[in-house]
Design a protein around this motif. Structure first.
Motif, mmCIF file in Angstrom:
data_model
loop_
_atom_site.group_PDB
_atom_site.id
_atom_site.type_symbol
_atom_site.label_atom_id
_atom_site.label_comp_id
_atom_site.label_asym_id
_atom_site.label_seq_id
_atom_site.Cartn_x
_atom_site.Cartn_y
_atom_site.Cartn_z
ATOM 1 N N LEU A 223 0.935 -1.398 0.739
ATOM 2 C CA LEU A 223 0.385 -0.021 0.063
ATOM 3 C C LEU A 223 1.529 0.983 -0.073
ATOM 4 O O LEU A 223 0.033 2.056 -0.756
ATOM 5 N N LEU A 224 1.414 0.796 0.374
ATOM 6 C CA LEU A 224 2.528 2.532 0.946
ATOM 7 C C LEU A 224 3.683 2.947 -0.251
ATOM 8 O O LEU A 224 4.570 1.420 -0.259
ATOM 9 N N ARG A 225 3.906 3.470 -0.744
ATOM 10 C CA ARG A 225 4.446 4.305 -2.141
ATOM 11 C C ARG A 225 5.350 5.433 -1.671
ATOM 12 O O ARG A 225 4.447 6.044 -1.559
ATOM 13 N N PHE A 226 6.422 5.619 -2.257
ATOM 14 C CA PHE A 226 7.471 6.923 -1.609
ATOM 15 C C PHE A 226 7.733 7.421 -3.393
ATOM 16 O O PHE A 226 7.926 6.667 -3.960
ATOM 17 N N GLU A 227 7.372 8.377 -3.574
ATOM 18 C CA GLU A 227 6.684 8.649 -5.426
ATOM 19 C C GLU A 227 8.525 9.776 -5.288
ATOM 20 O O GLU A 227 7.915 10.787 -4.887
ATOM 21 N N VAL A 228 9.679 9.024 -6.096
ATOM 22 C CA VAL A 228 10.962 9.843 -5.790
ATOM 23 C C VAL A 228 11.547 10.036 -7.145
ATOM 24 O O VAL A 228 11.543 9.634 -8.195
ATOM 25 N N GLU A 229 12.206 11.551 -7.296
ATOM 26 C CA GLU A 229 12.050 12.332 -8.780
ATOM 27 C C GLU A 229 13.177 12.402 -8.093
ATOM 28 O O GLU A 229 13.757 12.149 -7.774
ATOM 29 N N PRO A 230 14.437 11.233 -9.070
ATOM 30 C CA PRO A 230 16.048 10.420 -9.426
ATOM 31 C C PRO A 230 16.533 11.914 -8.978
ATOM 32 O O PRO A 230 15.918 13.382 -10.467
ATOM 33 N N GLU A 231 17.153 12.366 -8.321
ATOM 34 C CA GLU A 231 18.010 13.833 -8.927
ATOM 35 C C GLU A 231 20.261 13.694 -8.896
ATOM 36 O O GLU A 231 20.265 12.146 -8.697
ATOM 37 N N MET A 232 20.214 13.643 -10.446
ATOM 38 C CA MET A 232 21.704 13.057 -11.420
ATOM 39 C C MET A 232 22.009 14.213 -11.510
ATOM 40 O O MET A 232 21.690 15.582 -11.943
ATOM 41 N N PRO A 233 23.543 14.704 -10.713
ATOM 42 C CA PRO A 233 23.929 14.111 -9.499
ATOM 43 C C PRO A 233 23.077 14.570 -8.568
ATOM 44 O O PRO A 233 22.812 14.973 -8.010
ATOM 45 N N ALA A 234 24.048 13.697 -6.838
ATOM 46 C CA ALA A 234 23.312 14.574 -5.696
ATOM 47 C C ALA A 234 23.759 15.590 -5.782
ATOM 48 O O ALA A 234 25.097 15.539 -6.050
ATOM 49 N N ALA A 235 22.627 15.991 -4.725
ATOM 50 C CA ALA A 235 23.273 17.887 -4.487
ATOM 51 C C ALA A 235 24.481 17.005 -3.547
ATOM 52 O O ALA A 235 24.766 16.481 -2.928
ATOM 53 N N PRO A 236 25.173 18.879 -3.857
ATOM 54 C CA PRO A 236 26.428 18.499 -3.195
ATOM 55 C C PRO A 236 26.430 19.245 -1.323
ATOM 56 O O PRO A 236 27.240 19.043 -0.290
ATOM 57 N N ASP A 237 25.669 19.846 -1.324
ATOM 58 C CA ASP A 237 24.725 19.976 0.016
ATOM 59 C C ASP A 237 23.896 19.266 0.803
ATOM 60 O O ASP A 237 23.393 19.797 1.458
ATOM 61 N N THR A 238 24.292 18.065 0.524
ATOM 62 C CA THR A 238 23.562 17.018 1.329
ATOM 63 C C THR A 238 23.713 17.456 2.718
ATOM 64 O O THR A 238 25.361 16.961 3.077
#
Length: 436
Positions: A391-406
């Motif tokens: 039932l549970l879904r996380f809709e994630v928009e891929p981000e490439m490349p990973a942000a440097p300020d994570t």
């Protein structure tokens, strides 16, 4: 007169309940976390955006306040600061030095086990990468490579090929404050955890859980089920071993948690320990399974006042850690209402909100939330887990490349930086529902 405050080191999802418990007890909260957008930033009365590993600087910045207690749930890396701040600020409870050391030095924990004559296994630990690789070559494969003084599964990797060892050691060192890395023989068997609380050198309560993991290469915890199904003789042996270890370390009062493996012969081998409340939602699991609020008990202990650990019920309970396998931006959470409607759902906590950056689950700090389920049987628990997963879904928009300020995790090594200080207005920072 200044209102007394609780100083909480860390502002993540596993520390946030301590902020709320402190408020219920009538105290203000000072939070410390190097991440400016940590959940604790908006939940504290005063928030210090700085590393938790600078006790002298923290003490200087809160010297104008009445600090009644210091606590850091779920963070091994902050326990040395808890001990030093307790001394500097003169708070009632100070953790035992050897218990703190065993929490932040996996090699020392191995030495304690060896000294007690408890079952052990092969390992090598060093700050010298060359020395470590040469010594590790004698260990049977596969091995597990870890920072010796970090937690949250950061930098942990299973290595099945000697050629992959140098890269794994290099990665582990990036997460080690001391630069030391430990390479251990990989244990086969059931992975379990014990969340315990001692009072007056006696075991006041213990919750033994069946622990599920991602498996190789990272072996990150994905969930717990309690109570674990242990043979009576194994459970008796476990309790005895826990008390022997705590006695050797001088840990007579307070929370302590252990990860361990039980093999096919029912032999117990301990992996690591932490002389603090467990991470990955363990206190929430204990509360739903047994009705014991270990956050409040730990706070009361730190304050030097009586605390309650009496179990109110005994329920079969599962905790599922919610994750994603994609780096990117969370766009939507689907099915949360349907999961909440399941009769077995006791609590659903989702930490990020739509628009937040999320990370694939390569370390415990990347979790998206917790789902706690309660049922009469293990079969019902597993069936409810399957339904919730569908039932549970996380809709994630891929981000490439990973942000440097994570932002880094609260106990990730980082260069010292000037502290940012601000008063915080408490707001709701998570989606939360609980059936009562």
């Amino acid at each position: 007169m200044t209102k007394p405050h609780i100083l909480v080191l860390g502002g993540g999802e596993d520390q946030l309940p301590a902020y709320h418990a402190a408020r219920r007890l009538g105290y203000g909260v000072v939070g410390v976390d190097q991440r400016p957008h940590a959940l604790g930033a908006s939940a504290a009365d005063l928030f210090l955006c700085m590393t938790t590993r600078a006790p002298e600087r923290i003490a200087a910045m809160v010297g104008h306040l009445d600090i009644a207690a210091v606590i850091s749930p779920a963070s091994d890396a902050a326990q040395e600061s808890v001990a030093e701040l307790s001394r500097l600020l003169g708070t009632p409870y100070r953790p035992a030095p050897d218990a703190v050391r065993a929490s932040v030095d996996k090699g020392y924990f191995h030495e304690v086990l060896e000294g007690l004559g408890l079952p052990t296994y092969a390992y090598v630990q060093s700050a010298d990468p060359v020395e470590l690789r040469l010594a590790a070559a004698a260990l049977p494969l596969p091995v597990i490579v870890k920072p010796s003084d970090s937690s949250g599964s950061k930098g942990v990797q299973v290595v099945a090929d000697q050629a992959a060892l140098p890269e794994a050691v290099t990665e582990a060192r990036t997460y080690s404050f001391s630069g030391e890395v430990i390479v251990e023989e990989m244990l086969l068997g059931r992975h379990l955890s014990a969340e315990a609380f001692l009072r007056d050198a006696k075991l006041a309560t213990i919750a033994v859980t069946e622990r599920s993991t991602t498996g190789a290469p990272h072996m990150i915890t994905t969930g717990h089920m309690v109570p674990a199904e242990l043979a009576p003789v194994t459970e008796i042996a476990l309790r005895s071993m826990v008390m022997d270890i705590c006695g050797a370390l001088g840990h007579t009062d307070g929370p302590v948690n252990f990860d361990f493996v039980v093999d096919r012969t029912e032999e117990i081998r301990f992996i690591e320990m932490g002389a603090r409340l467990g991470g990955n939602g363990m206190p929430l699991l204990v509360r739903h399974a047994y009705g014991i609020d270990t956050y409040e008990a730990a706070l009361r202990l730190a304050l030097g006042v009586p605390f309650e650990l009496q179990a109110r019920h005994d329920k079969k309970t599962a905790l599922q850690i919610l994750t994603t396998d994609t780096d990117g931006i969370l766009r939507a959470v689907e099915g949360a209402d349907e999961v909440r409607a399941l009769p077995e759902t006791a609590e659903l906590r989702i930490f990020p909100t739509p628009g937040s950056r999320v990370r694939r689950y390569t370390q415990a700090g990347h979790k998206l939330g917790y789902l706690l389920l309660v049922a009469d049987t293990y079969a019902e628990l597993r069936e409810a887990q399957t339904r919730a997963k569908s039932l549970l879904r996380f809709e994630v928009e891929p981000e490439m490349p990973a942000a440097p300020d994570t932002p880094a995790a609260p106990d990730t090594p980082a260069a010292p930086e000037p502290a940012a200080v601000r008063a915080a207005t408490p707001i709701r920072t998570e989606l939360l529902t609980e059936k009562r």
